[in-house]
Design a protein around this motif. Sequence first.
Motif, short mmCIF file in Angstrom:
data_model
loop_
_atom_site.label_atom_id
_atom_site.label_comp_id
_atom_site.label_asym_id
_atom_site.label_seq_id
_atom_site.Cartn_x
_atom_site.Cartn_y
_atom_site.Cartn_z
N ARG A 803 5.37 -14.68 4.88
CA ARG A 803 4.21 -13.60 4.57
C ARG A 803 3.71 -13.28 5.94
N PHE A 804 3.29 -14.17 6.86
CA PHE A 804 2.64 -14.05 8.01
C PHE A 804 3.42 -13.05 8.83
N LEU A 805 4.72 -13.08 8.86
CA LEU A 805 5.44 -12.13 9.75
C LEU A 805 5.75 -10.61 9.25
N GLU A 806 5.71 -10.78 7.75
CA GLU A 806 5.71 -9.64 7.24
C GLU A 806 4.17 -8.83 7.30
N LYS A 807 3.30 -9.41 7.34
CA LYS A 807 1.99 -8.97 7.35
C LYS A 807 1.94 -8.29 9.00
N VAL A 808 2.39 -9.13 9.71
CA VAL A 808 2.49 -8.38 11.40
C VAL A 808 3.28 -7.07 11.52
N ASN A 809 4.45 -7.12 10.66
CA ASN A 809 5.41 -6.06 10.60
C ASN A 809 4.54 -4.83 9.94
N THR A 810 3.82 -4.99 8.83
CA THR A 810 2.71 -4.13 8.31
C THR A 810 1.79 -3.65 9.20
N LEU A 811 1.18 -4.59 10.04
CA LEU A 811 0.05 -4.10 10.82
C LEU A 811 0.60 -3.01 11.90
N SER A 812 1.84 -3.19 12.33
CA SER A 812 2.31 -2.40 13.33
C SER A 812 2.21 -0.87 12.76
N GLU A 813 2.32 -0.70 11.32
CA GLU A 813 2.20 0.67 11.08
C GLU A 813 0.74 1.37 11.07
N LYS A 814 -0.26 0.39 11.35
CA LYS A 814 -1.57 0.83 11.26
C LYS A 814 -2.12 1.12 12.69
N VAL A 815 -0.94 0.86 13.93
CA VAL A 815 -1.74 0.76 15.16
C VAL A 815 -2.10 2.10 15.36
N SER A 816 -3.16 2.32 16.02
CA SER A 816 -3.92 3.59 16.47
C SER A 816 -4.31 3.56 17.79
N ASP A 817 -4.69 4.50 18.50
CA ASP A 817 -5.45 4.60 19.78
C ASP A 817 -6.95 4.05 19.87
N LYS A 818 -7.46 3.61 18.61
CA LYS A 818 -8.77 3.30 18.59
C LYS A 818 -9.13 2.31 19.69
N GLU A 819 -10.31 2.19 20.00
CA GLU A 819 -10.67 1.06 21.22
C GLU A 819 -10.76 0.03 20.15
N ALA A 820 -10.68 -1.28 20.54
CA ALA A 820 -10.98 -2.56 19.93
C ALA A 820 -12.53 -2.61 19.97
N SER A 821 -13.16 -3.18 18.80
CA SER A 821 -14.54 -3.44 18.71
C SER A 821 -14.81 -4.68 19.55
N VAL A 853 -5.06 -16.30 12.36
CA VAL A 853 -6.37 -16.01 12.35
C VAL A 853 -6.47 -14.47 12.76
N LEU A 854 -5.91 -14.34 14.00
CA LEU A 854 -5.94 -13.08 14.55
C LEU A 854 -5.48 -11.71 13.96
N SER A 855 -4.23 -12.19 13.25
CA SER A 855 -3.43 -10.80 12.31
C SER A 855 -4.30 -10.69 11.21
N ASN A 856 -5.02 -11.92 10.53
CA ASN A 856 -5.76 -11.94 9.42
C ASN A 856 -7.02 -10.84 9.73
N ARG A 857 -7.40 -10.82 11.03
CA ARG A 857 -8.46 -10.17 11.48
C ARG A 857 -8.22 -8.59 11.51
N PHE A 858 -7.05 -8.46 12.06
CA PHE A 858 -6.27 -7.03 12.16
C PHE A 858 -6.04 -6.58 10.88
N ALA A 859 -5.91 -7.30 9.78
CA ALA A 859 -5.51 -6.91 8.47
C ALA A 859 -6.91 -6.22 7.75
N LYS A 860 -7.91 -6.69 8.31
CA LYS A 860 -9.10 -6.03 7.65
C LYS A 860 -9.45 -4.77 7.99
N GLU A 861 -8.87 -4.32 9.23
CA GLU A 861 -9.15 -2.97 9.69
C GLU A 861 -8.42 -1.93 9.02
N GLU A 862 -8.97 -0.92 9.25
CA GLU A 862 -8.38 0.43 8.61
C GLU A 862 -7.25 0.81 9.78
N GLU A 863 -7.35 0.65 11.17
CA GLU A 863 -6.63 1.10 11.95
C GLU A 863 -6.74 -0.38 13.23
#
Length: 989
Positions: A803-821, A853-863
């Motif tokens: 599930r974790f790896l699938e989540k990572v795979n999905t996250l890559s779809e949401k990658v944008s040039d937005k600055e990190a908070s 932990v880090l991927s869970n945090r990314f998952a909360k972001e829109e981008e």
Amino acid sequence: MKSYDHKKIEEKWQKRWEEKELYKVENKTEGKENYYTLVEFPYPSGNLHTGHWYAFVVPDAFARYKRMKGENVLFPMGFDSFGLPAENAAIKHGIDPREWTYDNIAHMRDQIKRMGNAFDLSREVVTSDPEYYKWTQWLFLKLYEKGLSYRGKAVVNWDPVDKTVLANEQVLPDGTAERSGAKVGKKELKQWFFKITDYADRLVDDLEELDWPEEIKEAQRNWIGRSEGAILHFKIAPSVRNNTEQTQKNAEELPRNSASSPREAATSIEVFTTRPDTLFGTTYMVLSPEHRILEELKEKIENRDEVARYIDQSKEKTEIERTNEAQEKTGVELKGVKAINPGSREEIPIFVADYVIASYGTGAIMAVPAHDERDFAFAQKYNLPVKQVILPCKEDRNNPPQKGLEETEREVVVAFLKNNATGKYALLNWHGTLEGITTGIMGGIDDGETPEEAVLKEIQEEAAINNARVVRKNPWISSARYCASHKGVNRTSFAHWYICEVDSLSEQGEIPEEEAKLHTLIWVDEEEVLDALGPEDQKNMWSNFLRLSSILDSGKLIQSGEFDGLDSEDAKEAITKKVGGEMTSTYRIRDWLLSRQRYWGCPIPIVYDPEGNPHPVSEEHLPWLLPEDVKLGELTGKSPLATSKELHERVEHLFGVGWTPEYDTMDTFVDSSWYFLRYLDPYNETEFSSKEVQKAWMPVARYSGGAEHTTMHVLYSRFFQKALFDLGLVTESEPYRERLNRGLILGTDGRKMSKRWGNVVDPDEHVERVGADCVRTYLAFIGPYNEVGAYPWDMGGIAGVRRFLEKVNTLSEKVSDKEASEEITQLLHESIMKVGRDIESFKFNTSVSQLMVLSNRFAKEEEVPKEAFKTFLKLLAPFAPHLAEELWLSLRERGSTQNERGWTRNDSVHMQAWPEYDEALLKKPTAEIAIQVNGKLRGVLLLPLETSEEEVRAEAEKLPAVEKYLTEGEVSKVVFVPGKLINFVVKKA
RNA sequence: GCCCGGGUGGCGGAAUAGGUAUACGCGCGAGACUUAAAAUUUCGUGAUCGCAAGGUCGUGUGGGUUCGAUUCCCACCCCGGGCACCA
């Protein structure tokens, strides 16, 4: 949404990495440090099992991490391919062991590739290849030249039905053979040995310098089993000969080992003892039934039939029967023969008894029933005198006297004064009971005082006299076990320990040392104290303090004439010297028997002339090939090589008629004792491993393997390395700088995987279903790798990782040039730090957890901010190399002109540098401050990190939950830890 | 017997220069989506008392030190491992 197609991704990248030789390692790479990390190579049993995955795949994450950290990492793989299973398969199924082995290797090599490991497979070594075992033989011959390999007699278990040698494990406890059921006998065979005992001391001593887990060091020490003591000589009493003078004269002139010379009548017996200080208490001697001197004394022994019967009986017994402690001790006195105690000059009886082991020490002991449990039991049974010669302290657990003997009062150190000016320590001594202080400088207890208070007062007074200040007090009352049975009275002993700093303490000279020892104030200098304590132990005051006092107050000698009053520790050497003995060490470890009566192993390159003398096969004939025309599975009682016509012909052709080959092959542990050196230089045809290349790589920086190899493979290869070092063939005297023992993967039912339980997990199935990346990450996540744990295979757990790896795979779809908070940046840097730190210490489970932990945090972001995600992929790469590579490429393509077809090595995520973290960014800007009252949590405040004590206090006092408690009494103290907590200490009114 | 490790939720395990115990994952419970299930997702999840606010207990057991102990000290119990009639 792009689905996570692990199969496609893994196949694609494994192929491409191979094509681009991504993991090929040069012996030197400009600007990089070499780093050699190793895992134990497998036996090619036919299939990679879960244990192999765990052994290879998790350390691979470490190797990959090291590569990314910019080191030139050697991480090789090979096959330990000689061994019994091939031979058994050959007998059972009629397959050539060679074919069986190499088919298995081919299959397992493919399986290994599917792990996605960063192995440099171009350096593969296979121990059954003639190109490899040529050098095993060459090294054997080098050790032979040096006298480190020799042919000696060995007693083996012999099955008279199957006509074969049996390993100890093949003999059942009742003494019958596992296979044939026949009563197993003993047989003496000429066998080849390595003189590992020559290296026993260095193998123990050099452990000191190694950065290994204590567990492993201790196991090796136990295995080698060094004990320090003395060899003492007991003369046979001359009275039997009726010619006192001459015998004594003879005895003195004869060299030490003359006792075993068969021509001379035996005149003295050697014993080994760790307690030469108890020599004067020796009231009899005991020989092991196998002791040679029994034969020599035969004429003198009056009851020789009885003795002979006893010896025969003990031969009948199995090893297990003989070493069973519960068994009552038996023995027979040698009538008509006496020995002389070299200390007391008394004549003492000699016994033969099988509680004495022939193979340890000298096979004979001096029996001191007063100070040895076994001797005591024996003496009780046969009514032998017990003579106490040491007055031990009653609490000395290491050297307790046997029941009913006298004890002295122990003096206990209670204070520890340090003189800052001179750096000297003073120890104050005192001993008492709970009923009242009975001895010591500090007088008694005043009315209404507790013993602790009394002692504290005394300490303070003593300190005041010496201008000292008590800086720490730490009194205990302990119901110490060692006192409980003293004289049948259930007394409780206690002691107190204080450290005092002393500004100016009277000089040592003022109190005579002797007096100080006898009384209560003992002076020692700092070095002595530190030596006694050891640097690590200074925290463990109580135990040190006991140890120290036992050093200072250990037993005193009595009834030993001139030695009376001497400390037992000091007496050891003094007495040994006096009676002409020598201080020495004995070892449990025996020489390494390397002959195996097997076919599928490395042939021992030795031939015998017609007289039966061994000769080495010269270098030009190496490799000394393993013959192919042998008959396996015939119960001839000889090694399979004896059936080879070709081998016989080869020997006669090369050496002459009547010459014969050695039929035994080598223990496979010989093959694996140097394989790590061959990885360095696998194609070298003129050297086994060139020193130049060794200089580049050795020692192995980190070696990970199974705990079962601690006292076998690891010890053997250390011996090999040391022997080769002395021969000038290698550059290091220790092969492994770090060694870690991995744990075990259990079946889903928590039991050890076994066909018997039907709980064997086939890794291939899981790789097929969820992918290698998932299995890798799961195995890393299952528990700490630097400890020998046992982890059940958990189907739910592996699903969670998927599930974790699938989540990572999905996250890559949401990658944008937005600055990190700011928050994400902080977490990212914290993750870089933690993931790296925990990989470094082999705690991969917490590394993976941090990635989650880090991927869970990314998952909360829109981008998902691109740069942060790229960093994340670098952190993920050691664990899930295929997925990380795929996603890395997908991110790259978007902003880059280069397409997938032009992919080069340098485009790989695995060629990227491990990210750096910024120390300043690790701190969170705000902190949750715990609010405590009397140490109990009553609330939490979210405040800026730098908030001052006053502000925190003001905020905290406003909380209703806190206020309630603050009003209950007076705040007597406030403890403030910036950024962590504030604690109000409230005294109730 | 000696020596070396270790004992934390239902489970694998986090956290120790003493400072909010139970991170992360599994499992379990409830909700959303769905005709339904799976998948996905949200929330909850140490025990216990309480409607609640909140309280009490809790890192093998018993003591100690400390404002505060999973962490340090002492004793004991249990589990795993090494050695063992080793003189």
